[in-house]
Design an enzyme around this catalytic site. Structure first.
Site, PDB file in Angstrom:
ATOM      1  N   ASP A   1      10.481  -6.510  -3.916  1.00  0.00           N
ATOM      2  CA  ASP A   1       9.406  -7.133  -3.128  1.00  0.00           C
ATOM      3  C   ASP A   1       9.548  -8.642  -3.310  1.00  0.00           C
ATOM      4  OD1 ASP A   1       6.446  -5.862  -2.053  1.00  0.00           O
ATOM      5  OD2 ASP A   1       6.486  -8.034  -2.431  1.00  0.00           O
TER       6      ASP A   1
ATOM      7  N   TYR B   1       2.134  -7.802  16.184  1.00  0.00           N
ATOM      8  CA  TYR B   1       2.568  -6.694  15.311  1.00  0.00           C
ATOM      9  C   TYR B   1       3.065  -5.520  16.159  1.00  0.00           C
ATOM     10  CZ  TYR B   1       1.829  -2.852  11.896  1.00  0.00           C
ATOM     11  OH  TYR B   1       1.959  -1.755  11.070  1.00  0.00           O
TER      12      TYR B   1
ATOM     13  N   GLN C   1       0.828  -1.211   0.000  1.00  0.00           N
ATOM     14  CA  GLN C   1       0.000   0.000   0.000  1.00  0.00           C
ATOM     15  C   GLN C   1       0.867   1.269   0.000  1.00  0.00           C
ATOM     16  OE1 GLN C   1      -2.486   0.572   3.460  1.00  0.00           O
ATOM     17  NE2 GLN C   1      -3.806   2.039   2.415  1.00  0.00           N
TER      18      GLN C   1
ATOM     19  N   LYS D   1       6.796  -3.937  16.452  1.00  0.00           N
ATOM     20  CA  LYS D   1       7.077  -2.527  16.140  1.00  0.00           C
ATOM     21  C   LYS D   1       7.759  -1.842  17.321  1.00  0.00           C
ATOM     22  CE  LYS D   1       5.588  -2.095  11.894  1.00  0.00           C
ATOM     23  NZ  LYS D   1       6.531  -1.853  10.794  1.00  0.00           N
TER      24      LYS D   1
HETATM   25  P1  NAD Z   1       1.605  -3.991   2.756  1.00  0.00           P
HETATM   26  O1  NAD Z   1       1.240  -5.242   3.451  1.00  0.00           O
HETATM   27  O2  NAD Z   1       0.623  -3.350   1.862  1.00  0.00           O
HETATM   28  O3  NAD Z   1       2.943  -4.215   1.920  1.00  0.00           O
HETATM   29  C1  NAD Z   1       4.037  -4.945   2.412  1.00  0.00           C
HETATM   30  C2  NAD Z   1       4.800  -5.500   1.232  1.00  0.00           C
HETATM   31  O4  NAD Z   1       5.872  -6.294   1.748  1.00  0.00           O
HETATM   32  C3  NAD Z   1       3.958  -6.410   0.329  1.00  0.00           C
HETATM   33  O5  NAD Z   1       4.009  -5.976  -1.010  1.00  0.00           O
HETATM   34  C4  NAD Z   1       4.592  -7.774   0.500  1.00  0.00           C
HETATM   35  O6  NAD Z   1       4.582  -8.562  -0.681  1.00  0.00           O
HETATM   36  C5  NAD Z   1       6.013  -7.394   0.896  1.00  0.00           C
HETATM   37  N1  NAD Z   1       6.683  -8.497   1.597  1.00  0.00           N
HETATM   38  C6  NAD Z   1       6.141  -9.387   2.465  1.00  0.00           C
HETATM   39  N2  NAD Z   1       7.064 -10.277   2.834  1.00  0.00           N
HETATM   40  C7  NAD Z   1       8.203  -9.945   2.191  1.00  0.00           C
HETATM   41  C8  NAD Z   1       9.501 -10.520   2.156  1.00  0.00           C
HETATM   42  N3  NAD Z   1       9.801 -11.614   2.863  1.00  0.00           N
HETATM   43  N4  NAD Z   1      10.438  -9.924   1.389  1.00  0.00           N
HETATM   44  C9  NAD Z   1      10.136  -8.818   0.664  1.00  0.00           C
HETATM   45  N5  NAD Z   1       8.918  -8.256   0.636  1.00  0.00           N
HETATM   46  C10 NAD Z   1       7.974  -8.823   1.397  1.00  0.00           C
HETATM   47  O7  NAD Z   1       2.101  -2.976   3.873  1.00  0.00           O
HETATM   48  P2  NAD Z   1       2.072  -1.381   3.819  1.00  0.00           P
HETATM   49  O8  NAD Z   1       0.735  -0.952   4.239  1.00  0.00           O
HETATM   50  O9  NAD Z   1       2.638  -0.892   2.549  1.00  0.00           O
HETATM   51  O10 NAD Z   1       3.048  -1.073   5.050  1.00  0.00           O
HETATM   52  C11 NAD Z   1       4.415  -0.827   4.869  1.00  0.00           C
HETATM   53  C12 NAD Z   1       5.034  -0.576   6.238  1.00  0.00           C
HETATM   54  O11 NAD Z   1       4.358   0.507   6.871  1.00  0.00           O
HETATM   55  C13 NAD Z   1       4.942  -1.758   7.206  1.00  0.00           C
HETATM   56  O12 NAD Z   1       6.097  -1.774   8.010  1.00  0.00           O
HETATM   57  C14 NAD Z   1       3.746  -1.423   8.059  1.00  0.00           C
HETATM   58  O13 NAD Z   1       3.841  -1.996   9.327  1.00  0.00           O
HETATM   59  C15 NAD Z   1       3.863   0.086   8.140  1.00  0.00           C
HETATM   60  N6  NAD Z   1       2.594   0.720   8.454  1.00  0.00           N
HETATM   61  C16 NAD Z   1       1.566   0.686   7.573  1.00  0.00           C
HETATM   62  C17 NAD Z   1       0.347   1.273   7.912  1.00  0.00           C
HETATM   63  C18 NAD Z   1      -0.834   1.260   6.968  1.00  0.00           C
HETATM   64  O14 NAD Z   1      -1.927   1.676   7.370  1.00  0.00           O
HETATM   65  N7  NAD Z   1      -0.669   0.806   5.737  1.00  0.00           N
HETATM   66  C19 NAD Z   1       0.208   1.910   9.151  1.00  0.00           C
HETATM   67  C20 NAD Z   1       1.264   1.892  10.043  1.00  0.00           C
HETATM   68  C21 NAD Z   1       2.478   1.315   9.668  1.00  0.00           C
HETATM   69  C1  AKB Z   2      -2.825  -1.920  10.846  1.00  0.00           C
HETATM   70  O1  AKB Z   2      -4.041  -1.695  11.015  1.00  0.00           O
HETATM   71  O2  AKB Z   2      -2.254  -2.965  11.205  1.00  0.00           O
HETATM   72  C2  AKB Z   2      -1.995  -0.835  10.220  1.00  0.00           C
HETATM   73  C3  AKB Z   2      -1.350  -0.002  11.280  1.00  0.00           C
HETATM   74  C4  AKB Z   2      -2.102   1.077  11.917  1.00  0.00           C
HETATM   75  O3  AKB Z   2      -0.214  -0.237  11.611  1.00  0.00           O
HETATM   76  N1  AKB Z   2      -2.813  -0.066   9.355  1.00  0.00           N
END
Ligand code: NAD
Ligand code: AKB
Length: 318
Positions: A34, A142, A12, A146
């Site tokens: 990825d 999770y 995302q 973190k």
């Molecule tokens: P996502 O799940 O959409 O994307 C994660 C990507 O990592 C995926 O494309 C997946 O294929 C890839 N992946 C999984 N395992 C892998 C591996 N072994 N090697 C390489 N790639 C791998 O997550 P996101 O929403 O893009 O989040 C990215 C970061 O931001 C994460 O650390 C998440 O915890 C953090 N985050 C996201 C949100 C949110 O709302 N999206 C909120 C807080 C924190």
């Molecule tokens: C989740 O809901 O796990 C994420 C986050 C807030 O880290 N969107």
């Protein structure tokens, strides 16, 4: 020329961060990676490499061979999926970070970005305007990963001088790609149902307030933090970041202004307990003071953009 590797780029955040990195840093060479095998590289002008971040040797070889000196580590397992597979969530979220931090310690990587989350907070944390420094007792795998990750970032900064930067993102809302298994995903799913003229069954209760942010703000915050002079930054764990806080009911009512026939029902599942352990709203005064953070997107603005842009052809995956 700086060479930048984004790990977990098909997710995302990565799908939106990469084009913006290219726009803001035309002098940097960006690589996307990825674990996913993709048939067509959708990152225009950015080479894509299929790489499992847990394959330490391949990761290291790629970084050394390409002379990568900056990494955005986005690969992770998010909160809801993490509860279904705690071992994998811990392994992926921890081992990937430690591999990258070690490359920082060796002096190979000069700058690292790694996102944290509001999931670092727990049921004993003050819920309203949660401060930067407060009780942190997360009760999801999770959140635990973190929080441990934040401590490792601070440790590598303090002991080895590693330049690692981090933001505690709220739930992120975007239309570019679907979210990857989080508790805040309802706030994206709902737009697809509304746009398809379907009713929505929400997996959180109507009055569950959570911190959220439109993706454009999150990407801008990430880049602004990475551009800030290191000497100005005092937080080496992860910065609180606030955007908008709302409940499923607030979001439903805002969508209904655009689609009057839209209806919602609430059927809470296991994600309710996760949401109940997280803050309602965030105090991000350290980000405001140290690198002048200011969010731009309100609930009203975000809803309008989402309804204009979500593509219901992506819906089968929800
Ligand atoms: P996502 O799940 O959409 O994307 C994660 C990507 O990592 C995926 O494309 C997946 O294929 C890839 N992946 C999984 N395992 C892998 C591996 N072994 N090697 C390489 N790639 C791998 O997550 P996101 O929403 O893009 O989040 C990215 C970061 O931001 C994460 O650390 C998440 O915890 C953090 N985050 C996201 C949100 C949110 O709302 N999206 C909120 C807080 C924190
Ligand atoms: C989740 O809901 O796990 C994420 C986050 C807030 O880290 N969107």
């Amino acid at each position: 020329m700086n060479k930048v590797l984004v790990i977990g780029s098909c997710g995302q955040i990565g799908t939106e961060l990469i084009p913006e990195l290219c726009r803001v840093f035309p002098d940097k060479e960006i690589f996307a990676s990825d674990i996913k095998v993709i048939e067509n590289n959708f990152f225009t002008g950015v080479p894509y490499v299929q790489l499992d971040v847990l394959d330490k040797a391949s990761l290291r070889n790629f970084i050394l061979n390409k002379k990568i000196d900056e990494v955005y580590l986005l690969a992770a397992i998010l909160s809801a999926t993490g509860e279904k597979n705690p071992e994998l969530a811990w392994k992926l979220n921890m081992e990937s970070l430690l591999s990258i931090l070690d490359l920082g310690k060796e002096g190979v990587l000069k700058k690292i970005y790694w996102p944290s989350s509001i999931a670092v907070f727990g049921p004993n944390t003050p819920k309203i305007k949660t401060p930067q420094f407060t009780i942190m007792e997360p009760n999801t795998v999770y959140g635990i990963s973190k929080l441990a990750g934040e401590r490792w970032c601070a440790y590598y900064h303090e002991k080895f001088g590693v330049d690692v930067r981090s933001l505690r993102y709220p739930g992120l809302i975007s239309y570019g790609s679907l979210p990857g298994g989080g508790t805040t995903d309802y706030a994206v799913d709902i737009f697809y149902q509304a746009k398809a003229n379907l009713n929505y069954t929400c997996f959180l209760e109507e009055n569950t307030s959570l911190p959220m942010m439109y993706m454009k703000d999150a990407v801008r915050a990430t880049i602004e933090l990475m551009k800030t002079d290191r000497k100005k930054l005092s937080v080496h764990s992860s910065y609180n970041l606030a955007g908008i806080s709302f409940t499923p009911k607030d979001l439903f009512l805002e969508i209904k202004k655009h689609i009057p026939t839209f209806e919602i029902q609430y059927k809470a599942d296991f994600r309710q307990q996760i949401a109940d352990s997280w803050p309602d709203s965030i105090d991000d005064s350290y980000s405001v003071k140290e690198w002048f953070w200011k969010e731009e997107f309100t609930l009203e603005k975000m809803v309008k953009i989402m309804l204009e842009n979500v593509d219901i052809k992506k819906m089968s995956n929800i």
